[in-house]
Design a protein around this motif. Structure first.
Motif, mmCIF file in Angstrom:
data_model
loop_
_atom_site.group_PDB
_atom_site.id
_atom_site.type_symbol
_atom_site.label_atom_id
_atom_site.label_comp_id
_atom_site.label_asym_id
_atom_site.label_seq_id
_atom_site.Cartn_x
_atom_site.Cartn_y
_atom_site.Cartn_z
ATOM 1 N N ARG A 1 -0.902 16.635 -6.031
ATOM 2 C CA ARG A 1 -1.986 15.715 -6.393
ATOM 3 C C ARG A 1 -3.350 16.234 -5.937
ATOM 4 O O ARG A 1 -4.380 15.773 -6.424
ATOM 5 C CB ARG A 1 -1.726 14.337 -5.778
ATOM 6 C CG ARG A 1 -0.694 13.533 -6.558
ATOM 7 C CD ARG A 1 -0.278 12.286 -5.812
ATOM 8 N NE ARG A 1 0.531 11.416 -6.667
ATOM 9 C CZ ARG A 1 1.236 10.394 -6.223
ATOM 10 N NH1 ARG A 1 1.254 10.102 -4.931
ATOM 11 N NH2 ARG A 1 1.940 9.644 -7.058
ATOM 12 N N TYR B 1 0.557 4.119 -2.749
ATOM 13 C CA TYR B 1 0.331 5.500 -2.349
ATOM 14 C C TYR B 1 1.373 6.431 -2.972
ATOM 15 O O TYR B 1 1.042 7.495 -3.524
ATOM 16 C CB TYR B 1 0.368 5.562 -0.824
ATOM 17 C CG TYR B 1 0.501 6.930 -0.261
ATOM 18 C CD1 TYR B 1 -0.554 7.832 -0.326
ATOM 19 C CD2 TYR B 1 1.691 7.338 0.351
ATOM 20 C CE1 TYR B 1 -0.427 9.096 0.195
ATOM 21 C CE2 TYR B 1 1.827 8.600 0.867
ATOM 22 C CZ TYR B 1 0.769 9.476 0.784
ATOM 23 O OH TYR B 1 0.906 10.736 1.292
ATOM 24 N N GLN B 2 2.642 6.023 -2.935
ATOM 25 C CA GLN B 2 3.698 6.894 -3.462
ATOM 26 C C GLN B 2 3.658 6.970 -4.988
ATOM 27 O O GLN B 2 3.881 8.021 -5.564
ATOM 28 C CB GLN B 2 5.096 6.394 -3.035
ATOM 29 C CG GLN B 2 5.306 6.253 -1.520
ATOM 30 C CD GLN B 2 5.651 7.562 -0.804
ATOM 31 O OE1 GLN B 2 5.195 8.621 -1.219
ATOM 32 N NE2 GLN B 2 6.399 7.484 0.276
ATOM 33 N N ILE C 1 -2.550 5.121 5.670
ATOM 34 C CA ILE C 1 -1.169 5.395 5.277
ATOM 35 C C ILE C 1 -0.812 6.757 5.828
ATOM 36 O O ILE C 1 -1.417 7.763 5.486
ATOM 37 C CB ILE C 1 -1.010 5.346 3.753
ATOM 38 C CG1 ILE C 1 -1.203 3.894 3.295
ATOM 39 C CG2 ILE C 1 0.368 5.845 3.343
ATOM 40 C CD1 ILE C 1 -1.278 3.717 1.816
ATOM 41 N N PRO D 1 0.819 -1.228 0.000
ATOM 42 C CA PRO D 1 0.000 0.000 0.000
ATOM 43 C C PRO D 1 0.848 1.271 0.000
ATOM 44 O O PRO D 1 0.453 2.276 -0.599
ATOM 45 C CB PRO D 1 -0.846 -0.112 1.282
ATOM 46 C CG PRO D 1 -0.410 -1.331 1.979
ATOM 47 C CD PRO D 1 0.450 -2.141 1.080
ATOM 48 N N VAL D 2 2.018 1.228 0.635
ATOM 49 C CA VAL D 2 2.894 2.409 0.616
ATOM 50 C C VAL D 2 3.386 2.670 -0.810
ATOM 51 O O VAL D 2 3.353 3.804 -1.297
ATOM 52 C CB VAL D 2 4.086 2.236 1.596
ATOM 53 C CG1 VAL D 2 5.106 3.362 1.419
ATOM 54 C CG2 VAL D 2 3.587 2.201 3.037
#
Lengths: 341, 341
Positions: B197, A249-250, B229, A245-246
């Motif tokens: 974003r 996200y990035q 996150i 997930p990181v």
């Protein structure tokens, strides 16, 4: 209207008609022909239909249709071991003449003695030494060239097929089906990002900018009068477990609405995806076919599936039972040698 | 043919004709109406035409048509200072009641005293303290919400326009023109990736997955029974100068063929882009219009342009002279108060 314009109009009308015919045919045809009819296939199709039907309560605007796929054991096979490790082994052998000291130095010595299992007993430090020796000190472009060259000639030890043909036909159909419905498909893999980018576009139709993977740090420098980006022997991201997930996200910056994986390494990606509001889909591939592919889960070293399988039903994830849900395994047939029907 | 099919055919033919007409109109119309005719505009159009003409020696397949744009001073203005710093200042003021100690503690004290210049005299450590206090400890989604809320009400100190209207009309047209020709447009900015974003999609039509920026590390964790996150107060990438090609390499994985920037922070991105084989385009925006926008280059603190301007001609980069090349500055007019024609 000038005559060339008239010609263009006639051509356009012809194309429109042709397009219409193929549209009608596609509607009628099965979008997932290598999936057996049943609950799994139905769940996928229902989800795609409800998220793309304008005006429906579960409609999702195209820009939010993000679908992420694990690679090892999910888009291509992962037995006997991760194919990227087989690349590392071949590369160590190739580089060995320039490193006579490796004969006495672990983990290289065990690799050269044909005992990769022993080489990996050194754990993470051993793995990092192997990665540093085979994945860094060169430019990203040079590394990808090396991977492409290897993929062109290396063969799977059991099926003798190129690794890029050890891919799952039903998943290729799923990728196409999602894309045909406005989904943007991404790879999110624990494998190396540059390794994946060397073949993802030609093999899966997934461009480099839609590949998320484990990565090394990199440095911009001049080599003579030419700039180069050089891979460093230092980890940037381990894109596995909570790293997935990181990484999403990035790199993507938006929570997927569809995630597909096959091991506990994908647990957090599926959890993160399906915890979001609105329609969400978690797809968990269970390797249950010892004859046509491989059968493994809880006790497996590569592709271990405990936690994710335990919570799948509670979380509402759809579990693919490979043996029962897949009509076809690989584009060319299966491990038994049965050619594709 | 059933009657509904016939109806669909008739409708499709209608759309095809309509499409054809607008195609003809688009071909005839100027794709860059806010650019004055001249060498700069001609260079852009020639490049796009030669790279998209099938069969031409400079044809570039669509998947390789990657175009990267700096943001500050390139897609939107950067005076009086980077808008993201104005967000930080407003955020510090908003959070101050929860941090009474900030009144005596730099860099916060100077921010609260209305002296951001003094606050930034503490250099990188001071900036990191400000970033940590305003950009971390929350989820990425929470941070983006905060930015969106700020953008909705904050106004530029001189023009009183929302920051998302301090964008360059000619660059909006260039983005659209490239996209209409199969280019994929990316932002590659020294600004924060989550900050960008929060508005890039609605403002520029650039989705989150096509934004590369400076970033903090992040961590996946459970908050109650929900995964989140969380942004950490630790730098992941400074996407500026030599960090730009590295960010491009890690996030896009393919060298751009078109890059656009306005300061020495973009030097390496332009260098990396135009050093590649085949047709390449480097676009360097020179702020020369003190009346309609701002005029600055070599001695500027924000947006300094020395090195890149010196080598532009040798490297074959196209320099935009804002004053002479741009007919219009902002979508609504310019800094003098002249409304857009």
């Amino acid at each position: 209207m000038k005559s060339w314009r008239l010609l263009r109009t006639v051509l356009a009308l012809g194309f429109a008609l042709a397009g219409l015919t193929s549209f009608g045919a596609a509607q009628a045809a099965d979008p997932l022909p290598s999936w057996n009819d049943g609950e799994t296939k139905q769940a996928i199709i229902s989800f795609v239909e409800k998220t793309t039907k304008e005006g429906a309560s579960d409609f999702v605007p195209p820009e939010q249709r993000i679908a992420t796929f694990d690679n090892d054991g999910n888009l291509w096979a992962e037995k006997p071991i991760y194919f990227q490790l087989l690349y590392v082994i071949d590369k160590v052998k190739e580089l060995a003449p320039q490193h006579p000291e490796w004969k006495q130095q672990e983990p290289f010595a065990s690799i050269l003695n044909g005992d990769p299992k022993k080489a990996l007993e050194g754990g993470k430090p051993a793995l990092m030494q192997l990665v540093a020796a085979t994945h860094s000190g060169m430019t990203g472009e040079e590394f990808q060239q090396s991977v492409k060259k290897w993929l062109a000639t290396a063969r799977h030890p059991e099926t003798s097929k190129p690794y890029t043909e050890m891919i799952y036909q039903p998943m290729l159909e799923l990728l196409s089906y999602l894309r045909a419905n406005g989904y943007k498909t991404f790879i999110v893999s624990g494998g190396g990002i540059d390794f994946l980018r060397a073949f993802a576009e030609t093999t899966y139709g997934i461009p480099p900018e839609q590949v998320v993977g484990s990565s090394l740090k990199a440095k911009y420098e001049m080599r003579g009068d030419k700039p180069a980006i050089v891979k460093l022997p230092e980890v940037d991201l381990i894109d596995d477990k909570a790293g997935k997930p990181v990484g999403i996200y990035q790199n993507i910056g938006r929570r997927p609405i569809f995630a597909s994986g096959n091991s506990d390494g994908d647990f957090e990606m599926l959890q993160w995806t399906t915890a979001g509001r609105g329609p969400r889909f978690g797809l968990l591939l269970h390797h249950t076919d010892a004859e046509r592919e491989w059968s493994y889960d809880r006790k497996s070293h590569v592709g271990q599936l405990n936690k994710a399988l335990d919570v799948a039903s509670k979380e509402g994830w759809t579990v693919v039972d490979m043996k029962n849900d897949w009509k076809v395994i690989f584009p060319w047939g299966d491990r038994q040698g049965t050619p594709r029907q």
